[in-house]
Design an enzyme around this catalytic site. Structure first.
Site, mmCIF file in Angstrom:
data_model
loop_
_atom_site.group_PDB
_atom_site.id
_atom_site.type_symbol
_atom_site.label_atom_id
_atom_site.label_comp_id
_atom_site.label_asym_id
_atom_site.label_seq_id
_atom_site.Cartn_x
_atom_site.Cartn_y
_atom_site.Cartn_z
ATOM 1 N N ASN A 149 -1.014 26.284 -19.468
ATOM 2 C CA ASN A 149 0.238 26.700 -20.357
ATOM 3 C C ASN A 149 -0.482 25.855 -21.633
ATOM 4 O OD1 ASN A 149 2.593 26.515 -21.762
ATOM 5 N ND2 ASN A 149 3.635 26.322 -20.159
ATOM 6 N N HIS A 175 11.400 34.240 -21.548
ATOM 7 C CA HIS A 175 11.483 33.628 -20.105
ATOM 8 C C HIS A 175 11.434 34.829 -19.100
ATOM 9 C CE1 HIS A 175 14.574 30.322 -21.987
ATOM 10 N NE2 HIS A 175 13.237 29.950 -21.587
ATOM 11 N N GLY A 228 17.372 26.150 -19.307
ATOM 12 C CA GLY A 228 16.635 24.603 -19.575
ATOM 13 C C GLY A 228 16.990 24.228 -20.639
ATOM 14 N N VAL A 273 19.000 23.165 -15.940
ATOM 15 C CA VAL A 273 20.270 22.901 -15.763
ATOM 16 C C VAL A 273 20.829 23.760 -14.665
ATOM 17 C CG1 VAL A 273 22.473 23.358 -16.904
ATOM 18 C CG2 VAL A 273 20.491 22.437 -18.201
ATOM 19 N N ARG A 306 -0.422 31.414 -20.178
ATOM 20 C CA ARG A 306 0.979 31.959 -20.317
ATOM 21 C C ARG A 306 0.817 31.896 -22.008
ATOM 22 N NH1 ARG A 306 5.807 27.895 -22.568
ATOM 23 N NH2 ARG A 306 7.485 29.740 -22.616
ATOM 24 N N ARG A 318 19.025 24.310 -30.051
ATOM 25 C CA ARG A 318 19.034 25.332 -30.746
ATOM 26 C C ARG A 318 20.365 25.989 -30.895
ATOM 27 N NH1 ARG A 318 14.734 27.906 -27.429
ATOM 28 N NH2 ARG A 318 12.875 26.849 -28.299
ATOM 29 N N GLU A 365 7.200 29.417 -12.797
ATOM 30 C CA GLU A 365 6.487 30.447 -13.416
ATOM 31 C C GLU A 365 4.946 30.284 -13.197
ATOM 32 O OE1 GLU A 365 9.178 28.585 -16.705
ATOM 33 O OE2 GLU A 365 8.913 30.261 -17.739
ATOM 34 N N ASP A 408 20.215 16.508 -24.447
ATOM 35 C CA ASP A 408 20.076 16.644 -22.732
ATOM 36 C C ASP A 408 21.525 16.506 -22.426
ATOM 37 O OD1 ASP A 408 19.911 15.510 -20.179
ATOM 38 O OD2 ASP A 408 17.885 14.973 -20.767
HETATM 39 P P1 ADP Z 1 12.222 23.120 -20.181
HETATM 40 O O1 ADP Z 1 13.157 24.361 -20.708
HETATM 41 O O2 ADP Z 1 11.716 22.280 -21.125
HETATM 42 O O3 ADP Z 1 11.262 23.860 -19.222
HETATM 43 P P2 ADP Z 1 14.081 22.460 -17.882
HETATM 44 O O4 ADP Z 1 13.937 23.730 -17.558
HETATM 45 O O5 ADP Z 1 13.249 21.397 -17.080
HETATM 46 O O6 ADP Z 1 13.633 22.311 -19.245
HETATM 47 O O7 ADP Z 1 15.301 22.109 -18.131
HETATM 48 C C1 ADP Z 1 15.710 20.679 -18.909
HETATM 49 C C2 ADP Z 1 17.085 20.476 -19.084
HETATM 50 O O8 ADP Z 1 17.716 20.384 -17.698
HETATM 51 C C3 ADP Z 1 17.555 19.023 -19.766
HETATM 52 O O9 ADP Z 1 18.416 19.486 -20.915
HETATM 53 C C4 ADP Z 1 18.280 18.435 -18.659
HETATM 54 O O10 ADP Z 1 19.330 17.786 -19.331
HETATM 55 C C5 ADP Z 1 19.019 19.392 -17.655
HETATM 56 N N1 ADP Z 1 18.965 18.687 -16.476
HETATM 57 C C6 ADP Z 1 18.272 18.474 -15.542
HETATM 58 N N2 ADP Z 1 18.812 17.857 -14.381
HETATM 59 C C7 ADP Z 1 20.238 18.023 -14.767
HETATM 60 C C8 ADP Z 1 21.341 17.552 -14.134
HETATM 61 N N3 ADP Z 1 21.240 16.806 -12.639
HETATM 62 N N4 ADP Z 1 22.344 17.922 -14.632
HETATM 63 C C9 ADP Z 1 22.572 18.415 -15.855
HETATM 64 N N5 ADP Z 1 21.572 18.794 -16.387
HETATM 65 C C10 ADP Z 1 20.375 18.452 -15.934
#
Ligand code: ADP
Length: 371
Positions: A8, A155, A185, A305, A66, A216, A358, A256
């Site tokens: 990636n 995605h 995410g 998330v 990817r 975004r 992925e 976040d």
């Molecule tokens: P990416 O899109 O960069 O791959 P991820 O799939 O790892 O990202 O998701 C990252 C997001 O997940 C962040 O915004 C983080 O706040 C959120 N996140 C991770 N764990 C939790 C949790 N326990 N509660 C709420 N949000 C979370």
């Protein structure tokens, strides 16, 4: 051991993973960061030579890459040739931040691993099954055609993995299932998947459309851009504003979701509003896709998330018992890394959490292509 090497490649980093094809387990993995900065690898080629060293003589059977944008041309994983490289390069107009570094990774791998097949797996490919009604923007069709403007969706690799895993969890054939999958995410989107085929998705020509994301905006009235343009904002400013300073960050002060939830919990009004807008948009798409699909067998949550935030899942589906959607609060609150059911046993629509993978999906598709 038969392995697939998964790459990636971003603008300043290469994330990689070596996957054992038989056990589908990750053997080794890593990330080379700060490519091009002083003291780090000078370019992607040098970074790839470093990774080659870390593989300790392991000779992968295939290399899976990817690639973010496959345009209308790539509908499935594709063996990389010079001609395919050129096509990915030509598609950079649609994904200027992503396709060039993806291509740099492909070129570096072709040099570092001579004789090993390279396969490109596109984020957009899975959504090429969208019907014209779902992918057409209602603008001047000549302009749309000239500039390749249509919904592509992203995605896709995650949706393919998650929908197959969801069918396995439900012990039902994917071909018979209507699924609504939320990939939440930092970037976030949702897809309506009918019989294993994507029929609608919230991201559009670019990853900017749809759900509220970390930074975004997701959906907005395009007239806002003209209004801000007339007020003196330049195109690069608007691009940065909507892609990097909007969403949860723009409304609530952090990109976040964990920060936003904590701040809202301690009474921060801006964070509480950001959370409400985020949830409102999730429900907007849930309603839309239930209608587009004519009902659903399961609603599935995945990515950072979706896999980890019980309150977000609850907010997305609460109060929908009248639609046959019943969350089991205790199951939802249970923390686990496994794919699991979080609806009640009586719920006609299942609600699932399915951790995405992925890299494994890219490995499967790459191996399937060379075998
Ligand atoms: P990416 O899109 O960069 O791959 P991820 O799939 O790892 O990202 O998701 C990252 C997001 O997940 C962040 O915004 C983080 O706040 C959120 N996140 C991770 N764990 C939790 C949790 N326990 N509660 C709420 N949000 C979370």
């Amino acid at each position: 051991m038969t392995t697939a090497f998964i790459v990636n490649s971003g603008s300043s980093s290469i994330k990689w993973e070596l996957v054992d094809v038989e056990s589908e387990r990750r053997v080794r993995g890593g990330i080379v960061e700060r490519i091009g900065e002083p003291g780090a690898a000078a370019d992607h080629a040098e970074a790839m030579r470093g990774i080659l060293g870390e593989l300790g003589g392991e000779h992968p059977s295939v290399i899976g890459h990817r690639v973010v944008h496959g345009g209308s041309r790539f509908t499935t994983a594709t063996l990389v040739t010079d001609e395919v490289e050129a096509a990915i390069e030509a598609l950079s107009a649609l994904a200027p931040l992503h396709n060039p570094p993806n291509l740099a990774g492909i070129r570096a791998a072709r040099v570092a691993f001579p004789g090993v097949a390279n396969v490109a797996v596109f984020d957009t490919a899975f959504h090429q099954s969208l019907p014209p009604a779902a992918y057409t923007y209602a603008i001047d069709s000549a302009v749309a055609h000239e500039h390749s403007i249509r919904r592509y969706g992203f995605h896709g690799t995650s949706y393919q993995y998650v929908s197959r895993r969801a069918a396995a969890l439900l012990s039902r054939p994917l071909e018979q299932l209507k699924l609504i999958v939320f990939h939440l995410g930092n970037g976030a989107s949702v897809a309506a998947i009918d019989g294993g085929r994507s029929v609608d998705t919230s991201m559009g020509m670019t990853p900017l459309e749809g759900l509220v994301m970390g930074t975004r905006s997701g959906d907005l009235d395009a007239g806002i851009l003209f209004h801000l343009g007339r007020a003196g904002h330049t195109l690069p400013e608007l691009d940065a504003m909507l892609n990097r300073r909007s969403g949860l960050l723009g409304v609530g002060g952090s990109g976040d979701l964990r920060d936003i939830q904590a701040a809202a919990g301690s009474g921060d009004a801006a964070a509480a509003l950001a959370l409400d807008v985020y949830h409102h948009r999730l429900r907007h798409y849930l309603g839309a896709y239930l209608v587009q699909l004519g009902g659903a067998d399961a609603i599935v949550f995945t990515a950072g998330v979706g896999e980890n935030s019980a309150p977000t899942r609850a907010a997305a589906v609460s109060g929908l018992g009248w639609l046959g959607i019943e969350l089991d609060d205790a199951r939802n609150d249970l923390r686990s890394r496994d794919a699991r059911v979080i609806s009640t046993d009586a719920s006609p629509v299942a609600i699932l959490v399915v951790p995405t993978n992925e890299e494994l999906e890219i490995a499967r598709q790459a191996i399937a292509l060379v075998r």
